[in-house]
Structure formats: C-alpha cells, structure tokens
Design a protein around this motif. Structure first.
Motif, mmCIF file in Angstrom:
data_model
loop_
_atom_site.group_PDB
_atom_site.id
_atom_site.type_symbol
_atom_site.label_atom_id
_atom_site.label_comp_id
_atom_site.label_asym_id
_atom_site.label_seq_id
_atom_site.Cartn_x
_atom_site.Cartn_y
_atom_site.Cartn_z
ATOM 1 N N VAL A 161 55.498 64.142 23.289
ATOM 2 C CA VAL A 161 55.058 65.511 23.575
ATOM 3 C C VAL A 161 53.742 65.441 24.351
ATOM 4 O O VAL A 161 52.787 64.808 23.902
ATOM 5 C CB VAL A 161 54.878 66.312 22.265
ATOM 6 C CG1 VAL A 161 54.340 67.702 22.552
ATOM 7 C CG2 VAL A 161 56.205 66.389 21.506
ATOM 8 N N ILE A 211 53.733 75.953 23.833
ATOM 9 C CA ILE A 211 54.840 75.290 24.539
ATOM 10 C C ILE A 211 54.479 75.065 26.004
ATOM 11 O O ILE A 211 53.987 75.965 26.683
ATOM 12 C CB ILE A 211 56.140 76.120 24.431
ATOM 13 C CG1 ILE A 211 56.686 76.047 23.002
ATOM 14 C CG2 ILE A 211 57.194 75.643 25.422
ATOM 15 C CD1 ILE A 211 57.894 76.933 22.755
ATOM 16 N N TYR A 250 60.892 70.983 25.498
ATOM 17 C CA TYR A 250 59.699 70.810 24.668
ATOM 18 C C TYR A 250 60.069 70.848 23.177
ATOM 19 O O TYR A 250 59.685 69.964 22.404
ATOM 20 C CB TYR A 250 58.684 71.917 24.981
ATOM 21 C CG TYR A 250 57.365 71.770 24.254
ATOM 22 C CD1 TYR A 250 56.321 71.039 24.801
ATOM 23 C CD2 TYR A 250 57.158 72.380 23.014
ATOM 24 C CE1 TYR A 250 55.109 70.907 24.137
ATOM 25 C CE2 TYR A 250 55.959 72.262 22.340
ATOM 26 C CZ TYR A 250 54.934 71.513 22.909
ATOM 27 O OH TYR A 250 53.747 71.379 22.246
#
Length: 302
Positions: A154, A187, A194
C-alpha cells in the motif's frame, strides 16, 4: 469435488512436475475444492495414498468417497506432526497451492472480499481467535503500517495506519462496508485496487500465512523421500521469494549471487527443478483471471 469452489491453477504443470508414482504417498497441503487432489488420485493405484490438509471447514464438503484419501482438518504448518500421528515417516511428493480459494472470496460472510458486506473476519480457520476486526483494533500504528506496506504494498501505508488508529477511538467498523467507509478519505488511486491491497495485507496477517509457509518449508527435507518432489504455487511476491530462497539455500534470507567476496554454503537437501518459476499460459490467465499472479516452483529431495 467442485470446480465452482475453486479452479485449480497450473493444474497439468503441477501434476507433471510431481512425477506421480502409482503406489506412492502424496500430500496436498491446500485441499480446497479438491482439484489438484483429484488429479493425483487419478494417477494412484489401489495402494497409493493421499493426505489432504485444509484448515477451512467448508473444504470438507469436497472430500471424495475414496478410501485412499485421508483428510486432515488443520493448517499445513503442522504437516510433520499429523503425518507422524498417522505413522507416515516420509512421502513421495508434496503440493501446496497457496492463497485463498475462489469459494472463500465468493462467500460474503467470510469477510475476504471487498465485493460483499459481511463481518470483518478473514479467518481461514474459524477456530482461531483473532479476526481482521480484532487485529485492526489492537495492533499499534507501527504494526499496522508494516503490515500494509509489506503484505499489501500500500503506497500510503503510514497515512493509512495513522488514520485507522485515530478513527478507531470513536468509530466502529465491525463490517466490510463500515471499514470501507472509514478508509474512504485516505484511498489513493483506483479504489478497488487500493482496497484489494488493504484486504490482502489483512488476510495474510490474520492467518499468519508467511509464518505458516516458513514452518511448512522447514519441515520438507525431513518429510520427502530421496527423489521425491515438492511443488509450491504462490500468488504473492513475498511468498515466491521465501520459496525460491528456501529451495536454493535452505534459508529465507536474500543472498548476493554476484559478490565474489561472499562464500555461500551450498544447500544439499533440495535440488531446484525450476530455475525460473512456471507461470500460467495466456489461455489459462484469460480463462481464470485469478491465476494471473500464480508462480509454480518445484524442488526435489537430493
């Protein structure tokens, strides 16, 4: 056994790599829908045996009526313990198809998929105490950041971890939709991509998938008969790296191949059969999009 439950990935390539002996003993570490197991059973005679592991209770519905198969409802990290329990010292081949079955993604109340609402669960073994919700509520900001960065890649893992820690003081997120709503302000990029990365990281952490893989790999040299093979299908770069390194050198650390000043002990327990991982054909990837990231590595007991 159900094709809908889970389509076996790299089916022919994996079965060919195992070089199945008709009277051999084989282990399927990840039974799931039983696709690979069915292929092994088809090549065994009446003296052959298959030991199938799966910690997910839903997998039991796919066990065939065949007295050559023994189903073990536990995590494959306990492979040696359960083989010894059944008086099996060594086997002729081991298969592990890692990751999540299509069935688990397609059942909303298991909490694996961003497509459905349901509890934030994600446990493959529903006997274990820690759910995804519990992990999100109890882990420190640094632990959450490491998890999202390492297991989900991420991009804003630090921001995400801080946001969760701040929000959990006042907001509840017991369901997938509540959690997705909580994440909305942080996000980045494509929301579906995501969220898929966030959910992947959570799933890997909740089920200690990397720890289980390491435990299983370290038991291999003692479980395989000479000439027996192990085939592992991975879906994540970290998994693939662990398998590659263990097959090559018997440890999980990266080694510098091109440094002339560093001497490496050659790992003599396993011989690498696949110098590069086997990947799905274009036809398989098109037919089964979930197979796209699959990589098969094979080693043989020296």
């Amino acid at each position: 056994m159900s094709e809908q439950y889970h389509i076996p990935v790299l089916y022919k390539e994996t079965l060919d790599a195992l070089q199945i002996q008709p009277d051999g003993i084989y282990v399927d570490c990840t039974f799931g829908g039983g696709g690979h197991s069915r292929g092994i059973l088809e090549q065994l005679n009446e003296n052959g045996r298959l030991i199938a592991f799966d910690q997910d209770p839903d997998a039991k519905q796919n066990i065939p009526d065949d007295n050559r198969i023994l189903f073990v409802p536990h995590n494959f990290r306990h492979i040696q313990r359960f083989l010894r329990l059944h008086k099996i010292a060594a086997v002729n081949g081991i298969l592990a198809d890692l990751g999540v079955s299509s069935h688990q993604f397609d059942v909303g109340d298991r909490g694996f998929s961003i497509r459905f609402d349901g509890p934030l669960d994600m446990r493959m073994d529903q006997q274990q105490p820690e759910t995804a919700e519990h992990l999100l509520q109890s882990n420190t900001e640094q632990e959450l950041q490491n998890m999202f960065s390492q297991y989900g890649e991420v991009t804003n893992a630090k921001t995400l971890a801080r946001h969760i820690v701040q929000q959990r003081k006042q907001a509840t997120f017991k369901t997938i939709n509540e959690f997705k709503a909580l994440l909305a302000p942080v996000i980045k990029g494509n929301p579906n991509k995501y969220l898929a990365q966030v959910f992947q990281a959570l799933r890997i952490a909740v089920n200690d998938e990397m720890g289980a893989l390491k435990d299983m790999l370290q038991q291999l040299p003692n479980l395989l008969q000479p000439g027996a093979r192990v085939a592992v299908i991975t879906f994540h770069s970290i998994e693939d790296r662990l398998v590659k390194n263990f097959f090559r050198q018997g440890s999980f650390e990266e080694i510098e191949d091109n440094n002339p000043f560093v001497q490496h002990e050659k790992f003599k327990d396993l011989k690498v059969i696949t110098k590069k991982p086997v990947v799905p054909t274009d036809a398989e990837a098109k037919q089964n999009p979930r197979s796209r990231s699959a990589k098969l590595r094979v080693a043989e007991k020296a």
